[in-house]
Design an enzyme around this catalytic site. Structure first.
Site, PDB file in Angstrom:
ATOM      1  N   LYS A  93       1.401  -1.766 -18.055  1.00  0.00           N
ATOM      2  CA  LYS A  93       2.200  -2.735 -17.277  1.00  0.00           C
ATOM      3  C   LYS A  93       3.682  -2.425 -17.423  1.00  0.00           C
ATOM      4  CE  LYS A  93      -0.127  -3.951 -15.170  1.00  0.00           C
ATOM      5  NZ  LYS A  93      -1.499  -3.690 -15.092  1.00  0.00           N
ATOM      6  N   ARG A 119       0.812  -1.224   0.000  1.00  0.00           N
ATOM      7  CA  ARG A 119       0.000   0.000   0.000  1.00  0.00           C
ATOM      8  C   ARG A 119       0.844   1.272   0.000  1.00  0.00           C
ATOM      9  NH1 ARG A 119      -5.318  -1.161   1.554  1.00  0.00           N
ATOM     10  NH2 ARG A 119      -5.619   1.031   1.958  1.00  0.00           N
TER      11      ARG A 119
HETATM   12  O1  M6R Z   1      -8.306  -0.757  -7.205  1.00  0.00           O
HETATM   13  P1  M6R Z   1      -8.639  -0.164  -8.526  1.00  0.00           P
HETATM   14  O2  M6R Z   1      -8.932  -1.189  -9.571  1.00  0.00           O
HETATM   15  O3  M6R Z   1      -9.762   0.840  -8.441  1.00  0.00           O
HETATM   16  O4  M6R Z   1      -7.350   0.615  -8.962  1.00  0.00           O
HETATM   17  C1  M6R Z   1      -7.307   1.395 -10.114  1.00  0.00           C
HETATM   18  C2  M6R Z   1      -5.886   1.742 -10.496  1.00  0.00           C
HETATM   19  O5  M6R Z   1      -5.282   2.486  -9.491  1.00  0.00           O
HETATM   20  C3  M6R Z   1      -5.052   0.485 -10.762  1.00  0.00           C
HETATM   21  O6  M6R Z   1      -5.624  -0.318 -11.746  1.00  0.00           O
HETATM   22  C4  M6R Z   1      -3.626   0.882 -11.197  1.00  0.00           C
HETATM   23  O7  M6R Z   1      -3.657   1.493 -12.439  1.00  0.00           O
HETATM   24  C5  M6R Z   1      -2.732  -0.359 -11.187  1.00  0.00           C
HETATM   25  N1  M6R Z   1      -1.453  -0.022 -10.652  1.00  0.00           N
HETATM   26  C6  M6R Z   1      -2.546  -0.945 -12.540  1.00  0.00           C
HETATM   27  O8  M6R Z   1      -1.643  -1.989 -12.586  1.00  0.00           O
END
Ligand code: M6R
Length: 612
Positions: A489, A27
């Protein structure tokens, strides 16, 4: 963002806090710290990872059966020892950990400075700590009442835990907009940002609601109140999470483990929700609202990052099969305009964590305007799942690598089921076509297994390109969002600048970037646009670009043109993102490792983005 953990009970707190912080490190990981009550208030904190904190704590007093710990993702103030949490009040009596942002901290700080308070850090959290202390002194109230009054004064989001040297038999936790879960043991309590630090000790948990605070006593008593001081009855739930799902299980990294888990978790996501032989789909949340969703004027998909990419795939699939208009919105932008949303619209909110602040804010706007909210989340009991009118869980299990992989593919699988169920209900799909897609969907886990066997080959390709400074990812139709996801990615974990584009847009600008140093990755699995993709590949080759192409077995034309090919098994075109994303995940993974990057904890990122 930021991980928080707390403990009160008969055991030594420090080992529990450190283990919990390691589980929460995804986190945020720019600094870490703990506070322990042991007759005194011991603070140990350090810039860097939890392992740096452990080294710093060596040889120091770490006793105490009540304590709090924090791993930080910086908002106010650079990562440093001073800005690391816990923060202590001016009297050195109180300590706090905080996840979130106190928006009005500057005006509160000005007032506190006038009253003689001094600050060691640049954080909003230290301001909140001293505000609580000031109220406690001035109003002569106990710590929980001071905290309640203070929280009524602050604007912003928080999950906090506070301990008081004068009251070593209780800890106080509160939340608004940032998650907080309380684990209930035998005369002991655990508090954390998510259940991962708790699961090995107890399966009984209470998810605190927004604007609630809990007073957790060493004798096992728990009081929960809202900020208006109304007592709430705790709703105790059973955790469904297992310890092994949050460990690496023999893999070097969580990301690799999660990539390899995709066949299994897609199977889990589909199980009991469809049957190809019998031709049925039953996604609980959709069944109840199918008519309303099918009759919606628009489906507005709100999401961020990778979840936004699965929303883009859903746009193709839902419009194609169910013939309901779909708009896909960045939740982070939607909230800052004055969007037209009515009671005839349905918002599909997609989020792995279910805690993304921007997505929650977009939901709030759509809800105010009477739209139905359908949440697609991975984390059970998360905020988005709770504020939605209906929804479906993706059942991917805990995703700990910051770069989303298995959450993406399960989102796509669920959205596919949703599209099929809506189409079946509406009669916009024939029974035979429906079965054909369902049979293919059942085959997807096997096809992903097959794609995973390409790992060594992909590693070899990675070795050729890992020093590139830029990458282009191109795809047509449903492969355009796959290109976006592949590029995301790569940039997230390898720090290579990468752009995803619709292949047909290349000639409108990005083609200017192409020279012998530019690798261009084509996702070229769509039969429907094969000739056009071949032309785009020719255009890149004519400008000396290097082409890597993801193709289906036996595509002699592209094999003859591309510098490198990755052959993935063929499937129904609408399902092809589920297979073609796998080599892109592996490619970014290997490139990142070759560049010595930390794939699970890439710089500047955090798993759950709970700030705006
Ligand atoms: O938890 P969430 O799916 O709402 O998060 C959204 C984005 O913060 C998340 O997909 C982010 O882009 C990732 N690091 C992608 O790998």
């Amino acid at each position: 963002m930021c991980g928080i953990v707390g403990y009160i009970g008969p055991k030594e707190a420090y080992p529990i806090l450190i283990k919990g912080l390691k589980r929460l490190e995804y986190r945020g990981y720019d600094s870490a710290g703990v506070a322990l009550l042991n007759g005194d208030l011991t603070i140990l904190k350090k810039e860097g990872k939890v392992s740096d904190l452990e080294m710093h704590a060596e040889g120091k007093n770490k006793t105490g059966t009540v304590g709090i710990g924090h791993t930080r993702w910086a908002t106010h103030g650079v990562p440093s020892d001073l800005n690391a949490h816990p923060h202590v009040s001016n009297s050195a009596q109180l300590a706090i950990i905080h996840n979130g942002i106190i928006e009005n901290y500057a005006s509160l700080k000005t007032e506190l400075v006038k009253r003689g308070y001094t600050f060691k850090s640049d954080t909003d959290t230290e301001v909140l700590m001293n505000l609580i202390e000031d109220i406690k002194k001035e109003e002569e109230v106990d710590i929980e009442e001071a905290l309640r009054i203070a929280l009524n004064e602050v604007v912003g989001a928080y999950a906090i835990v506070v301990i008081d040297k004068a009251n070593p038999d209780k800890i106080i936790a509160a939340r608004k907009g940032s998650p907080l879960v309380i684990g209930i043991g035998d005369k002991e309590f655990y508090v954390a940002s998510d259940a991962s630090p708790i699961v090995e000790f107890t399966k009984e948990v209470v998810y605190l609601n927004d604007e609630e605070f809990a007073v957790l006593h060493r004798n096992g008593d728990m009081e929960i109140k809202d900020l208006g001081n109304i007592t709430k009855t705790p709703y105790i739930q059973k955790l469904e999470m297992d310890l092994e799902t949050i460990e690496k299980g023999g893999y070097d990294t969580f990301m690799l483990k999660e990539i390899y888990e995709q066949p299994k978790v897609i199977g889990d996501a589909l199980r009991g929700r469809m049957n190809a032989k019998e031709g049925w789909i039953k996604l609980g949340g959709v069944s109840e609202f199918a008519t309303r969703i099918n009759n919606a004027e628009r489906l507005i998909i709100g999401a961020c990052g990778t979840s936004w990419h699965s929303g883009l795939i859903a746009e193709y699939v839902i419009e194609e099969l169910a013939r309901v208009p779909v708009e896909v919105e960045y939740a982070s932008e939607f909230r800052y305009r004055n969007p037209i949303v009515t009671s005839k619209d349905v918002m599909i909110a997609i989020s792995q964590s279910g805690e993304t602040a921007d997505t929650l804010a977009a939901i709030e706007i759509a809800k105010e305007r009477q739209a139905l909210i359908f949440g697609i989340c991975n984390v059970i009991g998360s905020s988005i799942s709770r504020v939605s009118h209906a929804g479906a869980y993706t059942h991917a299990g805990p995703e700990i690598g910051v770069a989303s992989t298995k959450a993406f593919s399960t989102q796509v699988a669920i959205l596919m089921l949703m599209a099929l169920q809506l189409a079946q209900k509406k009669g916009s799909i024939s029974a035979s076509r429906l079965r054909q897609i369902l049979y293919e969907l059942e085959e997807i886990p096997k096809k992903i297994e097959e794609a995973l066997t390409l790992n060594d080959e992909i590693e070899r390709i990675a070795a050729k390109y890992f020093e590139a400074e830029n990458f282009l990812y191109l795809g047509r139709g449903i492969n355009f969002p796959v290109a976006l996801e592949g590029a995301l990615k790569l940039k997230e974990i390898s720090y290579i600048h990468a752009e995803g584009y619709p292949a047909a847009e290349m000639k409108h600008g990005p083609i200017a970037l192409i020279d012998e140093n530019m690798p261009v990755l084509f996702i070229a699995t769509n039969k429907s646009a094969h000739e056009k993709i071949v032309s785009n590949i020719q255009e890149v080759k004519a400008r000396k670009g290097k082409v890597i192409a993801v193709i289906n077995h036996a595509d002699e034309v592209i094999e003859g043109l591309a510098d490198d090919v990755i052959r993935v098994p063929e499937t129904e075109e609408l399902l092809s993102p589920l297979v073609s994303i796998v080599p892109l995940q592996l490619l970014s993974y290997h490139i990142a490792l070759m560049r010595n990057c930390n794939v699970d904890q890439p710089r500047n990122l955090a798993k759950s983005v709970t700030v705006e």
